[in-house]
Design a protein around this motif. Structure first.
Motif, PDB file in Angstrom:
ATOM      1  N   LYS A 126       0.815  -1.212   0.000  1.00 35.58           N
ATOM      2  CA  LYS A 126       0.000   0.000   0.000  1.00 35.58           C
ATOM      3  C   LYS A 126       0.852   1.268   0.000  1.00 35.58           C
ATOM      4  O   LYS A 126       0.540   2.227  -0.717  1.00 35.58           O
ATOM      5  CB  LYS A 126      -0.936  -0.002   1.217  1.00 35.58           C
ATOM      6  CG  LYS A 126      -2.064  -1.015   1.116  1.00 35.58           C
ATOM      7  CD  LYS A 126      -3.007  -0.909   2.303  1.00 35.58           C
ATOM      8  CE  LYS A 126      -4.156  -1.905   2.171  1.00 35.58           C
ATOM      9  NZ  LYS A 126      -5.098  -1.829   3.328  1.00 35.58           N
ATOM     10  N   ASP A 127       1.933   1.270   0.778  1.00 36.43           N
ATOM     11  CA  ASP A 127       2.773   2.461   0.820  1.00 36.43           C
ATOM     12  C   ASP A 127       3.507   2.668  -0.499  1.00 36.43           C
ATOM     13  O   ASP A 127       3.772   3.797  -0.922  1.00 36.43           O
ATOM     14  CB  ASP A 127       3.755   2.398   1.990  1.00 36.43           C
ATOM     15  CG  ASP A 127       4.665   1.182   1.917  1.00 36.43           C
ATOM     16  OD1 ASP A 127       4.315   0.212   1.206  1.00 36.43           O
ATOM     17  OD2 ASP A 127       5.727   1.197   2.566  1.00 36.43           O
ATOM     18  N   GLU A 128       3.804   1.552  -1.185  1.00 36.84           N
ATOM     19  CA  GLU A 128       4.457   1.640  -2.497  1.00 36.84           C
ATOM     20  C   GLU A 128       3.507   2.260  -3.515  1.00 36.84           C
ATOM     21  O   GLU A 128       3.904   3.131  -4.306  1.00 36.84           O
ATOM     22  CB  GLU A 128       4.886   0.239  -2.941  1.00 36.84           C
ATOM     23  CG  GLU A 128       5.652   0.199  -4.245  1.00 36.84           C
ATOM     24  CD  GLU A 128       5.997  -1.218  -4.672  1.00 36.84           C
ATOM     25  OE1 GLU A 128       6.801  -1.368  -5.619  1.00 36.84           O
ATOM     26  OE2 GLU A 128       5.461  -2.170  -4.070  1.00 36.84           O
ATOM     27  N   ILE A 129       2.247   1.835  -3.510  1.00 40.01           N
ATOM     28  CA  ILE A 129       1.242   2.400  -4.409  1.00 40.01           C
ATOM     29  C   ILE A 129       1.061   3.885  -4.134  1.00 40.01           C
ATOM     30  O   ILE A 129       0.991   4.702  -5.057  1.00 40.01           O
ATOM     31  CB  ILE A 129      -0.103   1.658  -4.252  1.00 40.01           C
ATOM     32  CG1 ILE A 129       0.041   0.193  -4.681  1.00 40.01           C
ATOM     33  CG2 ILE A 129      -1.201   2.341  -5.070  1.00 40.01           C
ATOM     34  CD1 ILE A 129      -1.173  -0.664  -4.373  1.00 40.01           C
ATOM     35  N   ALA A 130       1.018   4.230  -2.843  1.00 40.76           N
ATOM     36  CA  ALA A 130       0.835   5.635  -2.457  1.00 40.76           C
ATOM     37  C   ALA A 130       1.994   6.499  -2.953  1.00 40.76           C
ATOM     38  O   ALA A 130       1.782   7.629  -3.411  1.00 40.76           O
ATOM     39  CB  ALA A 130       0.703   5.733  -0.943  1.00 40.76           C
ATOM     40  N   ARG A 131       3.218   5.965  -2.883  1.00 40.78           N
ATOM     41  CA  ARG A 131       4.383   6.739  -3.345  1.00 40.78           C
ATOM     42  C   ARG A 131       4.321   6.992  -4.844  1.00 40.78           C
ATOM     43  O   ARG A 131       4.618   8.095  -5.314  1.00 40.78           O
ATOM     44  CB  ARG A 131       5.679   5.997  -2.989  1.00 40.78           C
ATOM     45  CG  ARG A 131       6.069   6.100  -1.521  1.00 40.78           C
ATOM     46  CD  ARG A 131       7.532   5.717  -1.321  1.00 40.78           C
ATOM     47  NE  ARG A 131       7.808   4.362  -1.769  1.00 40.78           N
ATOM     48  CZ  ARG A 131       7.704   3.280  -0.994  1.00 40.78           C
ATOM     49  NH1 ARG A 131       7.311   3.407   0.270  1.00 40.78           N
ATOM     50  NH2 ARG A 131       7.980   2.080  -1.460  1.00 40.78           N
ATOM     51  N   VAL A 132       3.934   5.957  -5.599  1.00 41.36           N
ATOM     52  CA  VAL A 132       3.846   6.123  -7.055  1.00 41.36           C
ATOM     53  C   VAL A 132       2.737   7.110  -7.406  1.00 41.36           C
ATOM     54  O   VAL A 132       2.907   7.955  -8.289  1.00 41.36           O
ATOM     55  CB  VAL A 132       3.604   4.765  -7.747  1.00 41.36           C
ATOM     56  CG1 VAL A 132       3.461   4.962  -9.261  1.00 41.36           C
ATOM     57  CG2 VAL A 132       4.750   3.797  -7.466  1.00 41.36           C
ATOM     58  N   LYS A 133       1.603   7.032  -6.704  1.00 44.48           N
ATOM     59  CA  LYS A 133       0.502   7.963  -6.968  1.00 44.48           C
ATOM     60  C   LYS A 133       0.910   9.401  -6.671  1.00 44.48           C
ATOM     61  O   LYS A 133       0.475  10.331  -7.355  1.00 44.48           O
ATOM     62  CB  LYS A 133      -0.719   7.578  -6.133  1.00 44.48           C
ATOM     63  CG  LYS A 133      -1.471   6.359  -6.659  1.00 44.48           C
ATOM     64  CD  LYS A 133      -2.767   6.144  -5.897  1.00 44.48           C
ATOM     65  CE  LYS A 133      -3.583   5.029  -6.539  1.00 44.48           C
ATOM     66  NZ  LYS A 133      -4.890   4.830  -5.878  1.00 44.48           N
ATOM     67  N   LYS A 134       1.748   9.554  -5.657  1.00 42.24           N
ATOM     68  CA  LYS A 134       2.225  10.894  -5.318  1.00 42.24           C
ATOM     69  C   LYS A 134       3.183  11.419  -6.382  1.00 42.24           C
ATOM     70  O   LYS A 134       3.200  12.614  -6.697  1.00 42.24           O
ATOM     71  CB  LYS A 134       2.921  10.857  -3.952  1.00 42.24           C
ATOM     72  CG  LYS A 134       3.293  12.218  -3.409  1.00 42.24           C
ATOM     73  CD  LYS A 134       3.863  12.107  -2.007  1.00 42.24           C
ATOM     74  CE  LYS A 134       4.222  13.482  -1.453  1.00 42.24           C
ATOM     75  NZ  LYS A 134       4.780  13.398  -0.080  1.00 42.24           N
ATOM     76  N   GLN A 135       3.966  10.520  -6.957  1.00 46.50           N
ATOM     77  CA  GLN A 135       4.948  10.929  -7.959  1.00 46.50           C
ATOM     78  C   GLN A 135       4.322  11.144  -9.329  1.00 46.50           C
ATOM     79  O   GLN A 135       4.675  12.079 -10.045  1.00 46.50           O
ATOM     80  CB  GLN A 135       6.053   9.865  -8.065  1.00 46.50           C
ATOM     81  CG  GLN A 135       7.136  10.202  -9.079  1.00 46.50           C
ATOM     82  CD  GLN A 135       8.177   9.106  -9.203  1.00 46.50           C
ATOM     83  OE1 GLN A 135       8.106   8.089  -8.498  1.00 46.50           O
ATOM     84  NE2 GLN A 135       9.135   9.290 -10.088  1.00 46.50           N
ATOM     85  N   VAL A 136       3.369  10.247  -9.692  1.00 43.93           N
ATOM     86  CA  VAL A 136       2.763  10.287 -11.030  1.00 43.93           C
ATOM     87  C   VAL A 136       1.284  10.636 -10.898  1.00 43.93           C
ATOM     88  O   VAL A 136       0.488   9.831 -10.413  1.00 43.93           O
ATOM     89  CB  VAL A 136       2.935   8.935 -11.752  1.00 43.93           C
ATOM     90  CG1 VAL A 136       2.279   8.989 -13.133  1.00 43.93           C
ATOM     91  CG2 VAL A 136       4.393   8.550 -11.857  1.00 43.93           C
ATOM     92  N   ARG A 137       0.909  11.813 -11.338  1.00 45.53           N
ATOM     93  CA  ARG A 137      -0.477  12.261 -11.239  1.00 45.53           C
ATOM     94  C   ARG A 137      -1.387  11.387 -12.102  1.00 45.53           C
ATOM     95  O   ARG A 137      -1.097  11.098 -13.260  1.00 45.53           O
ATOM     96  CB  ARG A 137      -0.577  13.712 -11.700  1.00 45.53           C
ATOM     97  CG  ARG A 137      -1.950  14.337 -11.521  1.00 45.53           C
ATOM     98  CD  ARG A 137      -1.924  15.812 -11.875  1.00 45.53           C
ATOM     99  NE  ARG A 137      -1.371  16.007 -13.228  1.00 45.53           N
ATOM    100  CZ  ARG A 137      -1.100  17.190 -13.741  1.00 45.53           C
ATOM    101  NH1 ARG A 137      -1.277  18.285 -13.013  1.00 45.53           N
ATOM    102  NH2 ARG A 137      -0.635  17.284 -14.970  1.00 45.53           N
TER     103      ARG A 137
END
Length: 292
Positions: free
Chosen positions: A227-238
């Protein structure tokens, strides 16, 4: 003797479903847009050829619902755009389920597309373990039992118990019927193996790829990401989500995204079980009616 108009519809259904399947299998799951939209046009033409306002209204309404709900499911990364268009086209060619060509049973005037959905789902449930368990054995070169935990086994046994209870209930109502019982057992085995071997099956569908191998329409295996990995990617890539869109790809290129992500590159082409679903629905009618 079968009406020529109905025969033409049945031939069109099988040919369109077959061509979608061939594109899906042999063209790397890429169905040309011109073909997909052409099948929609064919569906519209068949609907208009009824020359009955009520039938036309029902047919177009069913197709509109499929396209609307399908778009939501597509944006959620659960199905391909071409599959939605195929369902809509098939629904307009034959809006109402006819009696099965092999089993002439009453079908209660349900939409034909409902029968296709049911038969497609059942077909996929059987195809998935048959294809992916041997594939996983070849890929991982180790006993698949090492990738199965106790929770998977318990879940599989729970599914099997549910199917057997359903089979006993049907036999209590209607007595023993070999066709009905066989269908339930086949579905039970498909569910059992899919659930127990969920991890090796999923792993054999997925490839970890970098940006250069991403394609529009790819689906990210969120179940293999934390979940934290998904959140990081979502934060980086709009706009990042399960479905890789053209806009997300552009954003990744702009941000020079370098992370490797799990993508369903080897998933079963849905057009294969759709084709099987179309054939079964034409030959046998709605499989739920056949079971109960």
């Amino acid at each position: 003797m079968m009406d020529q108009s109905l025969l033409l519809r049945l031939v069109a259904l099988v040919i369109i479903a077959l061509v979608y399947m061939l594109f899906d299998i042999f063209n790397n799951r890429n169905v040309p847009s011109i073909f997909a939209y052409a099948t929609l046009a064919v569906g519209v033409a068949f609907t208009i050829s009824y020359l009955n306002l009520m039938t036309m209204a029902i047919s177009f309404a069913i197709a509109a619902i499929i396209l609307s709900l399908g778009y939501v499911v597509y944006k959620a990364g659960q199905i391909g755009a071409a599959d939605i268009i195929e369902f809509a086209a098939l629904s307009m060619i034959l809006p109402v389920q006819i009696p099965g060509l092999l089993l002439n049973t009453y079908q209660y005037n349900i939409p034909f597309i409902v029968s296709i959905f049911v038969a497609t789902g059942m077909s996929a449930l059987v195809i998935t373990p048959l294809y992916y368990i041997p594939r996983a054995k070849r890929l991982f070169k180790k006993p698949l039992s090492s990738m199965v935990n106790r929770k998977d086994i318990y879940k599989g046994l729970l599914y099997a118990a549910g199917y057997l209870a359903f089979a006993l209930f049907i036999m209590y109502l209607n007595g023993f019927d070999v066709v009905s019982f066989s269908l339930i057992v086949i579905l039970m085995l498909g569910s059992l193996f899919t659930v127990v071997y969920e991890m090796p099956i999923t792993d054999s569908m997925v490839r970890f790829v970098t940006l250069k191998d991403f394609e529009e329409g790819d689906i990210i295996a969120f179940n293999l990401m934390k979940k934290d990995e998904i959140a990081r990617v979502k934060k980086q890539v709009r706009g990042f989500d399960r479905l890789i869109t053209g806009r997300v790809l552009a954003e990744m290129r702009r941000k020079r995204f370098t992370k490797r992500l799990p993508v369903y590159k080897n998933a079963v082409p849905l057009a294969l079980p759709i084709f099987i679903g179309v054939v079964l629905s034409l030959l046998l009618g709605n499989l739920v009616f056949l079971i109960i």
